[in-house]
Design an enzyme around this catalytic site. Structure first.
Site, PDB file in Angstrom:
ATOM      1  N   ASP A 318      32.685  36.257  45.101  1.00  0.00           N
ATOM      2  CA  ASP A 318      33.122  35.001  45.725  1.00  0.00           C
ATOM      3  C   ASP A 318      34.364  35.194  46.595  1.00  0.00           C
ATOM      4  O   ASP A 318      34.725  34.296  47.367  1.00  0.00           O
ATOM      5  CB  ASP A 318      33.418  33.950  44.652  1.00  0.00           C
ATOM      6  CG  ASP A 318      32.133  33.448  44.006  1.00  0.00           C
ATOM      7  OD1 ASP A 318      31.047  33.609  44.597  1.00  0.00           O
ATOM      8  OD2 ASP A 318      32.213  32.899  42.893  1.00  0.00           O
ATOM      9  N   ARG A 349      27.247  34.320  54.184  1.00  0.00           N
ATOM     10  CA  ARG A 349      28.689  34.557  54.369  1.00  0.00           C
ATOM     11  C   ARG A 349      28.990  35.800  55.205  1.00  0.00           C
ATOM     12  O   ARG A 349      30.074  35.875  55.803  1.00  0.00           O
ATOM     13  CB  ARG A 349      29.389  34.630  52.996  1.00  0.00           C
ATOM     14  CG  ARG A 349      29.455  33.272  52.342  1.00  0.00           C
ATOM     15  CD  ARG A 349      30.160  33.271  51.006  1.00  0.00           C
ATOM     16  NE  ARG A 349      30.313  31.885  50.557  1.00  0.00           N
ATOM     17  CZ  ARG A 349      30.527  31.526  49.297  1.00  0.00           C
ATOM     18  NH1 ARG A 349      30.625  32.447  48.350  1.00  0.00           N
ATOM     19  NH2 ARG A 349      30.659  30.261  48.993  1.00  0.00           N
ATOM     20  N   ARG A 390      34.199  28.403  51.008  1.00  0.00           N
ATOM     21  CA  ARG A 390      34.994  29.641  50.954  1.00  0.00           C
ATOM     22  C   ARG A 390      35.212  30.234  52.349  1.00  0.00           C
ATOM     23  O   ARG A 390      36.236  30.855  52.606  1.00  0.00           O
ATOM     24  CB  ARG A 390      34.338  30.645  50.016  1.00  0.00           C
ATOM     25  CG  ARG A 390      34.253  30.127  48.574  1.00  0.00           C
ATOM     26  CD  ARG A 390      34.095  31.241  47.574  1.00  0.00           C
ATOM     27  NE  ARG A 390      33.608  30.747  46.289  1.00  0.00           N
ATOM     28  CZ  ARG A 390      34.344  30.095  45.387  1.00  0.00           C
ATOM     29  NH1 ARG A 390      35.614  29.847  45.620  1.00  0.00           N
ATOM     30  NH2 ARG A 390      33.817  29.690  44.250  1.00  0.00           N
TER      31      ARG A 390
HETATM   32  C1  S3P Z   1      28.699  31.786  39.337  1.00  0.00           C
HETATM   33  C2  S3P Z   1      28.152  32.997  39.584  1.00  0.00           C
HETATM   34  C3  S3P Z   1      28.138  33.627  40.919  1.00  0.00           C
HETATM   35  C4  S3P Z   1      29.151  32.984  41.865  1.00  0.00           C
HETATM   36  C5  S3P Z   1      29.141  31.498  41.791  1.00  0.00           C
HETATM   37  C6  S3P Z   1      29.411  31.020  40.383  1.00  0.00           C
HETATM   38  C7  S3P Z   1      28.598  31.224  37.979  1.00  0.00           C
HETATM   39  O1  S3P Z   1      26.845  33.484  41.477  1.00  0.00           O
HETATM   40  O2  S3P Z   1      28.909  33.419  43.187  1.00  0.00           O
HETATM   41  O3  S3P Z   1      30.137  30.971  42.651  1.00  0.00           O
HETATM   42  O4  S3P Z   1      29.339  30.279  37.651  1.00  0.00           O
HETATM   43  O5  S3P Z   1      27.773  31.735  37.194  1.00  0.00           O
HETATM   44  P1  S3P Z   1      25.687  34.522  41.073  1.00  0.00           P
HETATM   45  O6  S3P Z   1      25.661  34.551  39.620  1.00  0.00           O
HETATM   46  O7  S3P Z   1      24.401  34.009  41.634  1.00  0.00           O
HETATM   47  O8  S3P Z   1      26.107  35.816  41.721  1.00  0.00           O
END
Ligand code: S3P
Length: 443
Positions: A318, A349, A390
């Site tokens: 992120d 992104r 972001r």
């Molecule tokens: C998250 C997992 C991540 C992240 C998202 C929040 C979570 O995504 O990018 O902002 O809370 O489990 P992915 O698990 O798909 O990579």
């Protein structure tokens, strides 16, 4: 009338002060869900008052859970027990939140009733087969629009535990499987290609569910109960990361970010920035609700480009948009690989950051799974965040260190994860104006 909100970020600095960032988004979603399914009254403090987490709260209320919000960042939740949710006749609107939709898909697959999950335009373009397929292997029936939302989840189906090797390193996928596993007969085990954030696992343990887990794997049995718990949610590392990068790249800065969650599955950016020469100290560490927390003290330091170690990518997924800006201002070349997941976030992104930084004069070579970024000066100009929170905040950092103001289109979605970002950024010393959009509308 459009409600597009644009920002103009001006060159400024240095950044100073002691600041707090809002509560962790990932933990806030999970705390709401598990408190709703628990028996008894749970108290949640440090809850993120963002649009994503509020959408999840509204859905759980629609399913019959009673919440009160005695103060900002506080929720008192009377859990209905594992089998106490009630059907909603209306679709359940996850807004912009991939975490909300994917975790709820797992949770709702185990219910005795049907549900429909919908989202906004961005979420409606995000891939859902990554949860549909593993949940189907557990017996779930989920209809989608060719792998995209809306998701119609059939209830009244007995789920069975499975051992699953997930195709993508995704905490959301792992969590969906584990939440369905609460309702499944037998053992559910998830193994990941790379370890991802383990908040679902930790929070299940907090709410009394027997679970074993380690980096890259988790195992639980169905058939237990969740018991109410009190949860204190730390500041979101991802929100702190924007300010940490801002202070790193702005001469003269000395900024302290207080009470930030430092779960090792989230702090890859710290390691990457330090390898680039950043001066970031961790102070006043403690444990809060089973999570490591601490203050980040960030002082300006000249950065140089590096090859981002592949092992860090999942732990900083992120934060990659902010890393693009750090790399654009670093001396030399930064190479990011193994980050194809960035293409299926709230926006693509890689494309959005590369296009924006190029408009500001940076040399960014886009790759299918990352980018090669040559550091140098940034001039001002207009960039498009494409409605991605972001990317919008990252372009604010670009404006801070550019030679002239940066006009950022479409910033309203910053409220999904970082309500109050502008106030916090201004308190640190950034200069950001809001702008009526081209058609004159400001929300
Ligand atoms: C998250 C997992 C991540 C992240 C998202 C929040 C979570 O995504 O990018 O902002 O809370 O489990 P992915 O698990 O798909 O990579």
């Amino acid at each position: 009338m459009s409600t597009r909100l644009d920002w103009i970020s001006h060159p400024a600095g240095p950044l100073h002060g002691e600041l707090r960032v809002p509560g962790d988004k990932s933990i806030s979603h999970r705390a709401l869900m598990l408190a709703s399914l628990a028996e008894g009254r749970s108290h949640i403090e440090g809850f993120l008052e963002g649009e994503d987490t509020r959408a999840t709260a509204a859905i759980l209320q629609q399913l019959g859970v009673r919440f009160t919000a005695p103060a900002a960042g506080v929720r008192v939740i009377d859990g209905v027990g594992l089998h106490g949710l009630r059907a909603s006749t209306q679709p359940l609107d996850c807004g912009n939140a991939g975490t909300g939709m994917r975790l709820l898909a797992g949770l709702l697959a185990g219910q005795g009733f049907d549900s429909t999950l919908v989202g906004d335009a961005s979420l409606s373009r995000r891939p859902m087969r990554r949860v549909i397929d593993p949940l189907a292997a557990m017996g779930a029936r989920i209809d989608s629009h060719d792998g995209l939302p809306p998701l119609h989840i059939h209830g009244g189906i007995g789920l069975r535990g499975v051992t699953m090797d997930t195709a993508v390193a995704s905490a959301q996928v792992k969590s969906a499987i584990l939440l369905a596993g609460l309702y499944a007969e037998g053992t559910t085990e998830v193994r990941e290609p790379q370890p991802t954030r383990d908040y679902t696992e930790r929070m299940l343990a907090t709410f009394g569910w027997p679970i074993t887990f380690g980096p890259g794997w988790a195992r639980l049995d169905g058939g237990y109960r969740l018991h109410a718990a009190d949860v204190r949610i730390p500041g979101d590392f991802s929100s702190a990361a924007f300010l940490a990068v801002a202070a790193s790249v702005t001469p003269g800065s000395d900024l302290v970010l207080c009470n930030v969650g430092l779960n090792p599955r989230r702090t890859g950016l710290l390691e990457a920035l330090r390898a680039m020469g950043a001066d970031i100290a961790i102070e006043r560490t403690s444990q809060q609700g089973g999570e490591p927390v601490g203050d980040l003290r960030v002082r300006h330091a000249p950065l140089h480009g590096i090859e981002i170690p592949a092992a860090l990518v999942a732990d900083m997924i992120d934060e990659c948009p902010a890393l693009f800006v750090a790399a654009a201002r670093a001396r030399g070349r930064t190479v990011l690989r193994g980050a194809a997941e960035l293409r299926v976030k709230e926006s693509d992104r890689i494309a959005v950051m590369a296009a924006g930084l190029r408009r500001l004069g940076a040399a960014v070579d886009e790759r299918p799974d990352g980018a090669v970024i040559e550091g140098g000066a940034l001039h001002g100009g207009e960039v498009d965040s494409c409605g991605d929170h972001r990317c919008a905040m990252s372009f604010v950092l670009a404006g801070l260190v550019a030679e002239a103001p940066v006009h950022i289109r479409d910033c309203a979605n910053v409220a999904t994860s970082f309500p109050g970002f502008l106030d916090t950024a201004r308190a640190a010393g950034m200069v950001v104006a809001t702008s009526p959009a081209a058609d004159g509308a400001v929300p």
